[in-house]
Design a protein around this motif. Structure first.
Motif: not given
Length: 133
Positions: A80-85
């Motif tokens: 999720e964090v990777a996608g947001t960034v």
């Protein structure tokens, strides 16, 4: 990024604007940040490491998480964090492109204003205004 496989800490610092001392500190505190070491014991960062540093910076700067919070988030919701960034990085690129286009348009508009050729209606109106009565 020149299709390089590994980057030095100073190259990562220049790419991301994160001081090398901060990167070294994060390595000690963040479980998922473990760059490879060369035979000479220098750090060798991969593109995955660079992306991890972007994620850490996002979680600290934008989400206001502590380092413990960063560790917890990366361990439970890394995708999720990777996608947001990734989305935020893309938006930054789009914003930069739009600003460049806006600059070009403003530049062209100011050029046109400098060399406006008056139309014939405005010239005839000026001629009539300048005639003595």
């Amino acid at each position: 990024m020149d299709n390089k496989k590994y980057f030095s800490i100073s190259e990562v610092e220049n790419m991301l604007g994160v001081p090398s001392s901060t990167i070294r500190f994060w390595e000690k505190q963040i479980d998922k940040l473990n760059p490879k070491r060369s035979k000479g014991n220098t750090r060798q960062y991969t593109l995955d490491d660079v992306e991890m540093i972007k994620q850490i910076r996002y979680l600290i700067d934008e989400c206001h998480l502590s380092l413990d919070g960063v560790n917890a988030k990366l361990n439970t919701n890394h995708d999720e964090v990777a996608g947001t960034v990734k989305v935020l990085n893309r938006l930054e690129k789009v914003k930069k492109q739009l600003n460049e286009l806006l600059f070009e348009l403003k530049d062209k508009e100011s050029f046109k204003e400098e060399f406006i050729i008056p139309d014939s209606d405005s010239e005839s109106q000026r001629d009539e205004d300048s005639k003595p009565e």
